[in-house]
Design a protein around this motif. Sequence first.
Motif, PDB file in Angstrom:
ATOM      1  N   ALA A 117       0.851  -1.188   0.000  1.00 46.85           N
ATOM      2  CA  ALA A 117       0.000   0.000   0.000  1.00 46.85           C
ATOM      3  C   ALA A 117       0.889   1.240   0.000  1.00 46.85           C
ATOM      4  O   ALA A 117       1.974   1.233   0.587  1.00 46.85           O
ATOM      5  CB  ALA A 117      -0.902   0.007   1.227  1.00 46.85           C
ATOM      6  N   ILE A 118       0.442   2.280  -0.671  1.00 44.53           N
ATOM      7  CA  ILE A 118       1.139   3.558  -0.609  1.00 44.53           C
ATOM      8  C   ILE A 118       0.285   4.500   0.238  1.00 44.53           C
ATOM      9  O   ILE A 118      -0.907   4.687  -0.034  1.00 44.53           O
ATOM     10  CB  ILE A 118       1.369   4.155  -2.010  1.00 44.53           C
ATOM     11  N   VAL A 119       0.871   5.056   1.276  1.00 42.22           N
ATOM     12  CA  VAL A 119       0.174   5.968   2.180  1.00 42.22           C
ATOM     13  C   VAL A 119       1.067   7.189   2.367  1.00 42.22           C
ATOM     14  O   VAL A 119       2.231   7.044   2.741  1.00 42.22           O
ATOM     15  CB  VAL A 119      -0.111   5.320   3.546  1.00 42.22           C
ATOM     16  N   SER A 120       0.524   8.376   2.113  1.00 40.91           N
ATOM     17  CA  SER A 120       1.410   9.535   2.171  1.00 40.91           C
ATOM     18  C   SER A 120       0.647  10.851   2.318  1.00 40.91           C
ATOM     19  O   SER A 120      -0.418  11.026   1.736  1.00 40.91           O
ATOM     20  CB  SER A 120       2.273   9.602   0.900  1.00 40.91           C
ATOM     21  N   ASN A 121       1.221  11.734   3.102  1.00 38.79           N
ATOM     22  CA  ASN A 121       0.858  13.145   3.092  1.00 38.79           C
ATOM     23  C   ASN A 121       1.771  13.769   2.050  1.00 38.79           C
ATOM     24  O   ASN A 121       2.897  14.147   2.337  1.00 38.79           O
ATOM     25  CB  ASN A 121       1.089  13.762   4.483  1.00 38.79           C
ATOM     26  N   LEU A 122       1.297  13.824   0.809  1.00 36.47           N
ATOM     27  CA  LEU A 122       2.169  14.170  -0.319  1.00 36.47           C
ATOM     28  C   LEU A 122       2.586  15.639  -0.302  1.00 36.47           C
ATOM     29  O   LEU A 122       1.766  16.512  -0.013  1.00 36.47           O
ATOM     30  CB  LEU A 122       1.461  13.880  -1.644  1.00 36.47           C
ATOM     31  N   PRO A 123       3.840  15.917  -0.643  1.00 31.98           N
ATOM     32  CA  PRO A 123       4.218  17.313  -0.896  1.00 31.98           C
ATOM     33  C   PRO A 123       3.326  17.879  -1.998  1.00 31.98           C
ATOM     34  O   PRO A 123       3.125  17.238  -3.035  1.00 31.98           O
ATOM     35  CB  PRO A 123       5.676  17.204  -1.358  1.00 31.98           C
ATOM     36  N   TYR A 124       2.759  19.049  -1.768  1.00 32.76           N
ATOM     37  CA  TYR A 124       1.780  19.605  -2.708  1.00 32.76           C
ATOM     38  C   TYR A 124       2.324  19.750  -4.123  1.00 32.76           C
ATOM     39  O   TYR A 124       1.593  19.593  -5.096  1.00 32.76           O
ATOM     40  CB  TYR A 124       1.310  20.980  -2.221  1.00 32.76           C
ATOM     41  N   ASN A 125       3.614  20.039  -4.231  1.00 30.85           N
ATOM     42  CA  ASN A 125       4.152  20.371  -5.555  1.00 30.85           C
ATOM     43  C   ASN A 125       4.415  19.154  -6.432  1.00 30.85           C
ATOM     44  O   ASN A 125       4.738  19.309  -7.613  1.00 30.85           O
ATOM     45  CB  ASN A 125       5.433  21.215  -5.421  1.00 30.85           C
ATOM     46  N   VAL A 126       4.277  17.942  -5.897  1.00 32.10           N
ATOM     47  CA  VAL A 126       4.500  16.745  -6.725  1.00 32.10           C
ATOM     48  C   VAL A 126       3.365  15.727  -6.615  1.00 32.10           C
ATOM     49  O   VAL A 126       3.472  14.623  -7.141  1.00 32.10           O
ATOM     50  CB  VAL A 126       5.848  16.053  -6.372  1.00 32.10           C
ATOM     51  N   GLY A 127       2.290  16.089  -5.946  1.00 35.68           N
ATOM     52  CA  GLY A 127       1.210  15.138  -5.707  1.00 35.68           C
ATOM     53  C   GLY A 127       0.600  14.564  -6.976  1.00 35.68           C
ATOM     54  O   GLY A 127       0.458  13.341  -7.117  1.00 35.68           O
ATOM     55  N   THR A 128       0.250  15.434  -7.924  1.00 32.20           N
ATOM     56  CA  THR A 128      -0.409  14.961  -9.143  1.00 32.20           C
ATOM     57  C   THR A 128       0.505  14.089  -9.999  1.00 32.20           C
ATOM     58  O   THR A 128       0.099  13.000 -10.418  1.00 32.20           O
ATOM     59  CB  THR A 128      -0.956  16.140  -9.953  1.00 32.20           C
ATOM     60  N   THR A 140       2.045  -1.640  -9.570  1.00 32.43           N
ATOM     61  CA  THR A 140       0.650  -1.517  -9.178  1.00 32.43           C
ATOM     62  C   THR A 140       0.525  -1.740  -7.672  1.00 32.43           C
ATOM     63  O   THR A 140       0.705  -2.866  -7.194  1.00 32.43           O
ATOM     64  CB  THR A 140      -0.250  -2.534  -9.913  1.00 32.43           C
ATOM     65  N   PRO A 141       0.222  -0.702  -6.885  1.00 32.41           N
ATOM     66  CA  PRO A 141       0.073  -0.876  -5.444  1.00 32.41           C
ATOM     67  C   PRO A 141      -1.235  -1.565  -5.089  1.00 32.41           C
ATOM     68  O   PRO A 141      -2.182  -1.591  -5.887  1.00 32.41           O
ATOM     69  CB  PRO A 141       0.082   0.569  -4.920  1.00 32.41           C
ATOM     70  N   ARG A 142      -1.288  -2.125  -3.900  1.00 31.87           N
ATOM     71  CA  ARG A 142      -2.536  -2.735  -3.406  1.00 31.87           C
ATOM     72  C   ARG A 142      -3.606  -1.664  -3.226  1.00 31.87           C
ATOM     73  O   ARG A 142      -4.780  -1.873  -3.526  1.00 31.87           O
ATOM     74  CB  ARG A 142      -2.256  -3.441  -2.073  1.00 31.87           C
ATOM     75  N   SER A 143      -3.185  -0.511  -2.721  1.00 35.58           N
ATOM     76  CA  SER A 143      -4.078   0.627  -2.547  1.00 35.58           C
ATOM     77  C   SER A 143      -3.229   1.878  -2.392  1.00 35.58           C
ATOM     78  O   SER A 143      -2.017   1.796  -2.161  1.00 35.58           O
ATOM     79  CB  SER A 143      -4.983   0.450  -1.320  1.00 35.58           C
ATOM     80  N   LEU A 144      -3.891   3.038  -2.507  1.00 32.18           N
ATOM     81  CA  LEU A 144      -3.215   4.317  -2.308  1.00 32.18           C
ATOM     82  C   LEU A 144      -4.100   5.174  -1.418  1.00 32.18           C
ATOM     83  O   LEU A 144      -5.295   5.355  -1.703  1.00 32.18           O
ATOM     84  CB  LEU A 144      -2.970   5.041  -3.626  1.00 32.18           C
ATOM     85  N   THR A 145      -3.532   5.688  -0.340  1.00 32.71           N
ATOM     86  CA  THR A 145      -4.255   6.592   0.551  1.00 32.71           C
ATOM     87  C   THR A 145      -3.405   7.841   0.666  1.00 32.71           C
ATOM     88  O   THR A 145      -2.338   7.825   1.298  1.00 32.71           O
ATOM     89  CB  THR A 145      -4.494   5.946   1.927  1.00 32.71           C
ATOM     90  N   LEU A 146      -3.856   8.920   0.034  1.00 32.19           N
ATOM     91  CA  LEU A 146      -2.982  10.059  -0.238  1.00 32.19           C
ATOM     92  C   LEU A 146      -3.637  11.385   0.140  1.00 32.19           C
ATOM     93  O   LEU A 146      -4.818  11.602  -0.141  1.00 32.19           O
ATOM     94  CB  LEU A 146      -2.611  10.089  -1.727  1.00 32.19           C
ATOM     95  N   MET A 147      -2.840  12.253   0.734  1.00 32.46           N
ATOM     96  CA  MET A 147      -3.296  13.597   1.074  1.00 32.46           C
ATOM     97  C   MET A 147      -2.922  14.559  -0.047  1.00 32.46           C
ATOM     98  O   MET A 147      -1.762  14.622  -0.483  1.00 32.46           O
ATOM     99  CB  MET A 147      -2.643  14.061   2.375  1.00 32.46           C
ATOM    100  N   PHE A 148      -3.922  15.326  -0.496  1.00 36.07           N
ATOM    101  CA  PHE A 148      -3.731  16.354  -1.518  1.00 36.07           C
ATOM    102  C   PHE A 148      -4.351  17.662  -1.037  1.00 36.07           C
ATOM    103  O   PHE A 148      -5.098  17.683  -0.058  1.00 36.07           O
ATOM    104  CB  PHE A 148      -4.454  15.971  -2.824  1.00 36.07           C
TER     105      PHE A 148
END
Length: 271
Positions: A117-128, A140-148
């Motif tokens: 799984a990928i879980v992250s409070n992403l840096p705003y400038n590279v999130g997309t 291919t991750p199992r899931s992604l839980t990401l802050m944008f």
Amino acid sequence: MDLDHLPPLRDVLDAHDLAAKKSFGQHFLFDLNITRKIARLADVHAGDHVIEVGPGPGGLTRALLETGAQVTAVEKDPRFLRLLEELSQAAGGALTVHLDDALTADETALAAGRPTAIVSNLPYNVGTPLLIKWLTGPFTPRSLTLMFQKEVAERIVAAPGSDAYGRLAVIAQATAQARLVMEVSPRAFTPPPKVTSAVVHLVPHATRLDQALLDSLQTLTAAAFGQRRKMLRSSLKQLGGDTICEKAGIDPSRRAETLDVEEFLNLARAR
């Protein structure tokens, strides 16, 4: 020292004389109630493997480690390495830290064959760009839980016909189930950003799209939404315009924001 007896994150940052770097898009999340909720929303459990991008001082990392997960952290800022190594020791080695740029990191190698799984409070400038990489690249991750930023999160889950609907929604929803699961106030961060944030949970579809189809979809959506107010016959003119619309059974006088994800996939197949 173990995870149950770690000092507050603010004290750790002060001890290491660390502050957020604007150039890295850093906004630290110290509230353990919020980070623990993100870990729950990610459905992370003991023994799971997680890749976290941009852990910084390790607020979300602590919450992930508390679940008993094995965490691989990818951090670009070398200032945090010593702090994260201390956290790894407290977690009994359950945290592995890689100094790397997530945009070029090899997640397949980091996962080492484990469902991840990928879980992250992403840096705003590279999130997309990171999201596009994870949804369309070889890993291919199992899931992604990401802050944008909330605006970006809304674009990921947007429905056809809405103002937020565009290329990001089509690519995300063609490759995964996507839900906005949580909003986070600017006050929760240090320093507080100027915008509200939101967490999106994505689960890749069981059947992955063919890479050629993915590439075609990215090209089509870039052209269609690059001139979103124009009819498809005009915005897609360089890609076949009327011809591919006819092959896909789509009226070329329609505009991009009126097409649903399956219609875009039909256009991509028609190229």
